[in-house]
Design a protein around this motif. Structure first.
Motif, PDB file in Angstrom:
ATOM      1  N   SER A  88       0.884  -1.353  -0.046  1.00  0.00           N
ATOM      2  CA  SER A  88      -0.181  -0.013  -0.138  1.00  0.00           C
ATOM      3  C   SER A  88       0.849   1.250  -0.005  1.00  0.00           C
ATOM      4  CB  SER A  88      -0.874   0.201   1.161  1.00  0.00           C
ATOM      5  OG  SER A  88      -0.292   0.173   2.479  1.00  0.00           O
ATOM      6  N   GLN A  89       2.054   0.969   0.237  1.00  0.00           N
ATOM      7  CA  GLN A  89       3.022   2.336   0.459  1.00  0.00           C
ATOM      8  C   GLN A  89       3.995   2.223  -0.866  1.00  0.00           C
ATOM      9  OE1 GLN A  89       2.603   4.360   2.807  1.00  0.00           O
ATOM     10  NE2 GLN A  89       0.965   3.058   3.591  1.00  0.00           N
ATOM     11  N   LYS A  90       3.951   1.292  -1.688  1.00  0.00           N
ATOM     12  CA  LYS A  90       4.866   1.067  -2.631  1.00  0.00           C
ATOM     13  C   LYS A  90       5.216   2.263  -3.583  1.00  0.00           C
ATOM     14  CE  LYS A  90       6.826  -2.377  -5.678  1.00  0.00           C
ATOM     15  NZ  LYS A  90       6.410  -4.045  -6.094  1.00  0.00           N
ATOM     16  N   HIS A  91       4.291   2.817  -3.890  1.00  0.00           N
ATOM     17  CA  HIS A  91       4.219   4.089  -5.014  1.00  0.00           C
ATOM     18  C   HIS A  91       4.167   5.635  -4.269  1.00  0.00           C
ATOM     19  CE1 HIS A  91       4.126   0.885  -7.953  1.00  0.00           C
ATOM     20  NE2 HIS A  91       2.901   0.546  -7.526  1.00  0.00           N
ATOM     21  N   LYS A  92       4.209   5.337  -3.000  1.00  0.00           N
ATOM     22  CA  LYS A  92       4.236   6.750  -2.343  1.00  0.00           C
ATOM     23  C   LYS A  92       5.441   7.336  -2.462  1.00  0.00           C
ATOM     24  CE  LYS A  92       0.350   6.237   1.041  1.00  0.00           C
ATOM     25  NZ  LYS A  92      -0.071   6.318   2.312  1.00  0.00           N
ATOM     26  N   LYS A  93       5.497   8.774  -2.417  1.00  0.00           N
ATOM     27  CA  LYS A  93       6.820   9.399  -2.418  1.00  0.00           C
ATOM     28  C   LYS A  93       7.570   9.472  -1.004  1.00  0.00           C
ATOM     29  CE  LYS A  93       5.583  12.927  -6.127  1.00  0.00           C
ATOM     30  NZ  LYS A  93       5.473  14.193  -6.420  1.00  0.00           N
ATOM     31  N   ILE A  94       8.647   9.075  -1.131  1.00  0.00           N
ATOM     32  CA  ILE A  94       9.404   8.845   0.123  1.00  0.00           C
ATOM     33  C   ILE A  94      10.649   9.742  -0.092  1.00  0.00           C
ATOM     34  CG2 ILE A  94      11.068   7.285   1.404  1.00  0.00           C
ATOM     35  CD1 ILE A  94       9.374   4.859   0.009  1.00  0.00           C
ATOM     36  N   GLY A  95      10.987  10.617   1.024  1.00  0.00           N
ATOM     37  CA  GLY A  95      12.057  11.464   1.313  1.00  0.00           C
ATOM     38  C   GLY A  95      13.321  10.810   2.254  1.00  0.00           C
ATOM     39  N   ILE A  96      14.407  10.672   1.628  1.00  0.00           N
ATOM     40  CA  ILE A  96      15.293  10.118   2.470  1.00  0.00           C
ATOM     41  C   ILE A  96      16.695  11.084   2.533  1.00  0.00           C
ATOM     42  CG2 ILE A  96      17.340   8.507   2.658  1.00  0.00           C
ATOM     43  CD1 ILE A  96      15.350   6.570   1.305  1.00  0.00           C
ATOM     44  N   ILE A  97      17.195  11.325   3.812  1.00  0.00           N
ATOM     45  CA  ILE A  97      18.128  12.511   4.220  1.00  0.00           C
ATOM     46  C   ILE A  97      19.124  11.695   4.666  1.00  0.00           C
ATOM     47  CG2 ILE A  97      18.684  14.599   5.424  1.00  0.00           C
ATOM     48  CD1 ILE A  97      16.445  14.938   3.502  1.00  0.00           C
ATOM     49  N   VAL A  98      20.308  12.028   4.313  1.00  0.00           N
ATOM     50  CA  VAL A  98      21.597  11.292   4.808  1.00  0.00           C
ATOM     51  C   VAL A  98      22.420  12.600   5.252  1.00  0.00           C
ATOM     52  CG1 VAL A  98      21.166   9.381   3.497  1.00  0.00           C
ATOM     53  CG2 VAL A  98      22.656  11.102   2.369  1.00  0.00           C
ATOM     54  N   GLY A  99      23.536  12.086   5.995  1.00  0.00           N
ATOM     55  CA  GLY A  99      24.591  13.181   6.382  1.00  0.00           C
ATOM     56  C   GLY A  99      25.868  13.331   5.459  1.00  0.00           C
ATOM     57  N   LEU A 100      26.383  12.157   4.839  1.00  0.00           N
ATOM     58  CA  LEU A 100      27.373  12.141   3.907  1.00  0.00           C
ATOM     59  C   LEU A 100      27.255  11.610   2.638  1.00  0.00           C
ATOM     60  CD1 LEU A 100      29.459  10.220   6.714  1.00  0.00           C
ATOM     61  CD2 LEU A 100      29.621  12.702   6.311  1.00  0.00           C
ATOM     62  N   PHE A 137      13.364  10.496  -3.276  1.00  0.00           N
ATOM     63  CA  PHE A 137      14.057  11.675  -3.376  1.00  0.00           C
ATOM     64  C   PHE A 137      15.153  11.666  -2.233  1.00  0.00           C
ATOM     65  CE2 PHE A 137       9.807  11.800  -4.904  1.00  0.00           C
ATOM     66  CZ  PHE A 137      10.104  12.655  -6.242  1.00  0.00           C
ATOM     67  N   VAL A 138      16.547  11.745  -2.530  1.00  0.00           N
ATOM     68  CA  VAL A 138      17.363  11.912  -1.523  1.00  0.00           C
ATOM     69  C   VAL A 138      18.253  13.065  -1.387  1.00  0.00           C
ATOM     70  CG1 VAL A 138      18.875  10.591  -2.832  1.00  0.00           C
ATOM     71  CG2 VAL A 138      19.389  10.477  -0.664  1.00  0.00           C
ATOM     72  N   GLU A 139      18.469  13.557  -0.284  1.00  0.00           N
ATOM     73  CA  GLU A 139      19.364  14.628  -0.200  1.00  0.00           C
ATOM     74  C   GLU A 139      20.462  14.594   0.763  1.00  0.00           C
ATOM     75  OE1 GLU A 139      20.002  17.582  -2.100  1.00  0.00           O
ATOM     76  OE2 GLU A 139      18.265  17.085  -3.610  1.00  0.00           O
ATOM     77  N   LYS A 140      21.470  15.206   0.628  1.00  0.00           N
ATOM     78  CA  LYS A 140      22.583  15.168   1.796  1.00  0.00           C
ATOM     79  C   LYS A 140      22.812  16.409   2.474  1.00  0.00           C
ATOM     80  CE  LYS A 140      26.692  16.347   0.948  1.00  0.00           C
ATOM     81  NZ  LYS A 140      28.142  16.551   0.245  1.00  0.00           N
ATOM     82  N   GLY A 141      22.910  16.394   3.836  1.00  0.00           N
ATOM     83  CA  GLY A 141      22.929  17.574   4.753  1.00  0.00           C
ATOM     84  C   GLY A 141      23.800  17.272   5.943  1.00  0.00           C
ATOM     85  N   TYR A 142      25.019  17.589   6.219  1.00  0.00           N
ATOM     86  CA  TYR A 142      25.641  17.116   7.440  1.00  0.00           C
ATOM     87  C   TYR A 142      25.475  18.230   8.587  1.00  0.00           C
ATOM     88  CZ  TYR A 142      29.920  15.936  10.018  1.00  0.00           C
ATOM     89  OH  TYR A 142      30.701  15.593  11.001  1.00  0.00           O
ATOM     90  N   GLY A 143      25.118  17.510   9.651  1.00  0.00           N
ATOM     91  CA  GLY A 143      24.883  18.328  10.834  1.00  0.00           C
ATOM     92  C   GLY A 143      23.620  19.302  10.820  1.00  0.00           C
ATOM     93  N   LYS A 144      23.594  20.462  11.158  1.00  0.00           N
ATOM     94  CA  LYS A 144      22.432  21.328  10.846  1.00  0.00           C
ATOM     95  C   LYS A 144      21.875  21.448   9.414  1.00  0.00           C
ATOM     96  CE  LYS A 144      23.484  24.032  15.097  1.00  0.00           C
ATOM     97  NZ  LYS A 144      23.809  25.488  15.513  1.00  0.00           N
ATOM     98  N   LYS A 145      22.957  21.319   8.563  1.00  0.00           N
ATOM     99  CA  LYS A 145      22.535  21.236   7.174  1.00  0.00           C
ATOM    100  C   LYS A 145      21.458  20.372   6.651  1.00  0.00           C
ATOM    101  CE  LYS A 145      27.055  23.040   5.650  1.00  0.00           C
ATOM    102  NZ  LYS A 145      28.462  22.712   4.881  1.00  0.00           N
ATOM    103  N   ALA A 146      21.279  19.433   7.516  1.00  0.00           N
ATOM    104  CA  ALA A 146      20.129  18.402   7.139  1.00  0.00           C
ATOM    105  C   ALA A 146      18.739  19.141   7.294  1.00  0.00           C
ATOM    106  CB  ALA A 146      20.109  17.252   8.358  1.00  0.00           C
ATOM    107  N   TYR A 147      18.671  20.309   8.002  1.00  0.00           N
ATOM    108  CA  TYR A 147      17.327  20.968   8.011  1.00  0.00           C
ATOM    109  C   TYR A 147      16.951  21.640   6.756  1.00  0.00           C
ATOM    110  CZ  TYR A 147      13.984  24.287   9.158  1.00  0.00           C
ATOM    111  OH  TYR A 147      12.786  25.152   9.316  1.00  0.00           O
TER     112      TYR A 147
END
Length: 218
Positions: A4-16, A30-40
């Motif tokens: 039921s979740q397979k086609h939902k949009k998922i956001g992933i945030i990593v630090g490195l 959709f994935v983005e990188k943000g180290y420390g406070k940059k994760a916001y």
């Protein structure tokens, strides 16, 4: 996620950046990188994609003797150093635990401004692991009324901590400055043995990260 979740949009945030490269390319992830406070800010960028859940993903430090290298942790609560708190999504935690289908710890997480060499972080509120990003990711999700959770794999545990000369060799984005590290090793060649052990632990953690990622959109 389950069917039921397979086609939902998922956001992933990593630090490195090296964590980002592990995330498989899928049209709904959709994935983005943000180290420390940059994760916001990284989270804010992903939230513009109208994702339905935001996941803080990557490596973490264990301050609990029972939580070892390559163990998986989905914390119940995420704190910052001021004691502010966010709850992780019970709904998505349940889905992820079912899909991962192996032992998962649920000790709370503390996001810190700086990772210390020794186990000098405060033990309180059932905190078992430490990172530098999760609180900021949950804050962004909360402000936008989006579900959020955290999935972390342990790299350094209480038996094998990252030494100060490596921490001192990291740049502002948490990446290793090669020449700086080489100089540190040349000044003390005995450090190579510790580096090899860390490399083995990192490889084990990386394999676990890959296994977990395969379940997120399965």
């Amino acid at each position: 996620m389950e069917s039921s979740q397979k086609h939902k949009k998922i956001g992933i945030i990593v630090g490195l950046e090296r964590e980002k490269k592990l995330v498989p390319k899928c049209s709904n992830i959709f994935v983005e990188k943000g180290y420390g406070k940059k994760a916001y800010n990284a989270s804010k960028k992903v939230l513009k994609k109208k994702v339905e859940v935001l996941i803080s993903f990557g490596l973490a430090k264990s301050i609990d003797r029972e939580i070892k290298n390559s163990n998986i942790v989905i914390p119940t609560k995420v704190f910052n150093e001021k004691g502010e708190i966010f709850n992780t999504s019970k709904y998505y935690n349940k889905i992820l635990k079912k899909k991962i289908n192996q032992k998962i710890w649920n000790k709370n997480l503390l996001s810190v401004s700086k990772i210390l060499e020794k186990n000098e972080h405060k033990h309180h509120k059932n905190i078992g692991i430490i990172d530098m990003e999760s609180f900021f990711i949950h804050k962004a999700a909360y402000e936008n009324k989006i579900a959020c959770t955290t999935v972390r794999v342990i790299f350094d545990d209480t038996k094998l901590e990252i030494p100060s000369y490596i921490l001192d060799s990291l740049d502002r984005d948490g990446e290793v400055k090669p020449f700086h590290l080489i100089k540190k090793i040349i000044s003390n060649p005995f450090r190579i043995q510790k580096l090899l052990i860390l490399a083995i632990n990192y490889h084990k953690s990386k394999l676990t990260l890959k296994k977990v990622l395969k379940t997120i959109n399965a």
